[in-house]
Design an enzyme around this catalytic site. Structure first.
Site, PDB file in Angstrom:
ATOM      1  CG  HIS A  18     -14.112  45.727  24.647  1.00 35.68           C
ATOM      2  ND1 HIS A  18     -13.015  45.347  23.906  1.00 35.68           N
ATOM      3  CD2 HIS A  18     -14.795  46.607  23.859  1.00 35.68           C
ATOM      4  CE1 HIS A  18     -13.019  45.971  22.740  1.00 35.68           C
ATOM      5  NE2 HIS A  18     -14.098  46.743  22.685  1.00 35.68           N
ATOM      6  CG  HIS A 196     -12.188  47.746  17.937  1.00 31.52           C
ATOM      7  ND1 HIS A 196     -12.431  46.427  18.226  1.00 31.52           N
ATOM      8  CD2 HIS A 196     -12.761  48.466  18.943  1.00 31.52           C
ATOM      9  CE1 HIS A 196     -13.125  46.349  19.363  1.00 31.52           C
ATOM     10  NE2 HIS A 196     -13.338  47.571  19.822  1.00 31.52           N
ATOM     11  CD  GLU A 199     -13.214  53.594  19.045  1.00 27.62           C
ATOM     12  OE1 GLU A 199     -12.233  52.817  18.965  1.00 27.62           O
ATOM     13  OE2 GLU A 199     -13.832  53.798  20.109  1.00 27.62           O
TER      14      GLU A 199
HETATM   15  N1  HPA Z   1     -11.786  50.870  20.984  1.00 29.68           N
HETATM   16  C1  HPA Z   1     -10.564  50.359  21.107  1.00 29.68           C
HETATM   17  N2  HPA Z   1     -10.201  49.605  22.127  1.00 29.68           N
HETATM   18  C2  HPA Z   1     -11.095  49.334  23.073  1.00 29.68           C
HETATM   19  C3  HPA Z   1     -12.366  49.840  23.011  1.00 29.68           C
HETATM   20  C4  HPA Z   1     -12.740  50.639  21.907  1.00 29.68           C
HETATM   21  O1  HPA Z   1     -13.872  51.125  21.753  1.00 29.68           O
HETATM   22  N3  HPA Z   1     -13.009  49.408  24.130  1.00 29.68           N
HETATM   23  C5  HPA Z   1     -12.138  48.655  24.820  1.00 29.68           C
HETATM   24  N4  HPA Z   1     -10.974  48.595  24.186  1.00 29.68           N
HETATM   25 ZN    ZN Z   2     -14.665  48.235  21.390  1.00 28.36          ZN
END
Ligand code: HPA
Ligand code: ZN
Length: 338
Positions: A18, A196, A199
């Site tokens: 990012h 994403h 996570e």
């Molecule tokens: N996860 C979700 N949003 C994010 C992340 C991440 O690892 N890094 C920056 N925005």
């Molecule tokens: Zn990320």
């Protein structure tokens, strides 16, 4: 074996980065001063001390506040070029970077201002540093699908400079299905998709990203191991995972690097890559991610070679470029074995 030198020398691609997450405290202070923005910190040390996170949300709160110092095209240029210089010194040859327009447009910064700044720097980086690039627009998933659609509408006139769209920010409670329509429209416009998923969120979100958003890669994805059928599918379809080990430890997805499941992911036959996510906040760029992970998990030279190859294979580069980069990875490892 001297893994430190090998990790530095091997040609690398970074696919989960990012750009707002590369804002180092020094630049944050300098931009705050340049733009007359007041920060809740008095010094670089104070900023660093504030970087104690207990989960994704506690990080995002600080991260979005820090981004407020970014105001002009030059600010976005300086931010991006500083990252590229660092990447060049780490022997990163190709980057596919995320940017979060809503973090800035919601503060009154014009989309064109931030896109121009980031894109100018990427072009300069390609010319002067030889790093090729792709740009991926991420939607903030804690905001509404209508707001994401409005962002996409704003971005589509510039789609020649964009390669894909992605999904980031607070994962739990904001499943990929919330954004099906937005991603359908991006796909119709010829953009690729990533997201994403897995996570902090459950494996179901990874299924949704594949089924509903047609993603080409899963960002993070470490929770896929909780679902055997999902792992089989990711292997069968060769969907890459862009794993970020230091991020995972800082945000307490794993308590320690030794407990990270990267070895299991590799052993399952998944196309795993190592990336830095938000290096200014998580204590290391791509080389530190590789070095600390190698040490904690005892990764072999062969595993490092696979990880380096995977990053190029998982990239959005054309096949002939991928082949050339994979050859250059193999040369470095062959020389090291000789
Ligand atoms: N996860 C979700 N949003 C994010 C992340 C991440 O690892 N890094 C920056 N925005
Ligand atoms: Zn990320």
């Amino acid at each position: 074996m001297d893994f430190t030198q090998l990790i530095k020398d091997m040609p690398k691609a970074e696919l989960h980065l990012h750009i707002e997450g590369t804002l180092e405290p020094e630049l944050m202070m300098a931009l705050a001063e340049r733009n007359g923005v007041s920060l809740p910190y008095k010094s670089v040390e104070e900023i660093r001390q504030a970087y104690e996170f207990s989960d994704l949300q506690s990080f995002l709160d600080i991260y979005y506040a820090g981004a407020a110092v970014l105001q002009t095209r030059q600010d976005f240029y300086d931010l991006t070029y500083a990252y590229l210089e660092r990447a060049a010194s780490d022997n990163v040859r190709h980057v596919e970077i995320f940017f979060d327009p809503q973090t800035h447009t919601d503060r009154g910064i014009a989309f064109e201002v931030l896109l121009d700044g980031i894109h100018d720097a990427l072009q300069a980086g390609e010319e002067k540093l030889g790093i090729t690039f792709r740009l991926i627009l991420c939607f903030l998933r804690h905001l509404s699908a209508d707001e994401a659609m409005a962002t996409l509408d704003e971005a589509l006139p510039y789609k020649d400079r964009l390669h894909a769209v992605g999904l980031d920010s607070s994962e739990v409670g904001h499943p990929p299905s919330k954004f099906t329509r937005v991603f359908d429209r991006a796909l119709d416009a010829g953009l690729l998709t990533v997201a994403h998923a897995g996570e902090e969120g459950p494996p179901e979100y990874i299924h949704e990203a594949l089924d509903l958003l047609q993603v080409r890669r899963i960002d993070h994805g470490v929770r896929c191991l909780e679902d055997e059928e999902l792992v089989k599918r990711l292997v069968r379809e060769q969907i890459p995972l862009t794993v970020c080990p230091l991020s995972n430890v800082k945000l307490r997805v794993f308590d320690t690097l030794q407990q990270h499941n990267l070895n299991e992911l590799l052993q399952a036959g998944l196309c795993v890559t190592i990336n830095s996510d938000d290096p200014a906040y998580f204590g290391g760029y791509i080389v530190e991610n590789f070095q600390q992970t190698q040490k904690a998990l005892g990764l072999s030279a062969t595993q490092l070679q696979t990880l380096a190859q995977n990053a190029f294979k998982a990239s959005f580069l054309p096949a002939e470029d991928i082949e050339r980069h994979v050859d250059s990875v193999n040369k470095v490892f062959a020389a090291q074995r000789a």
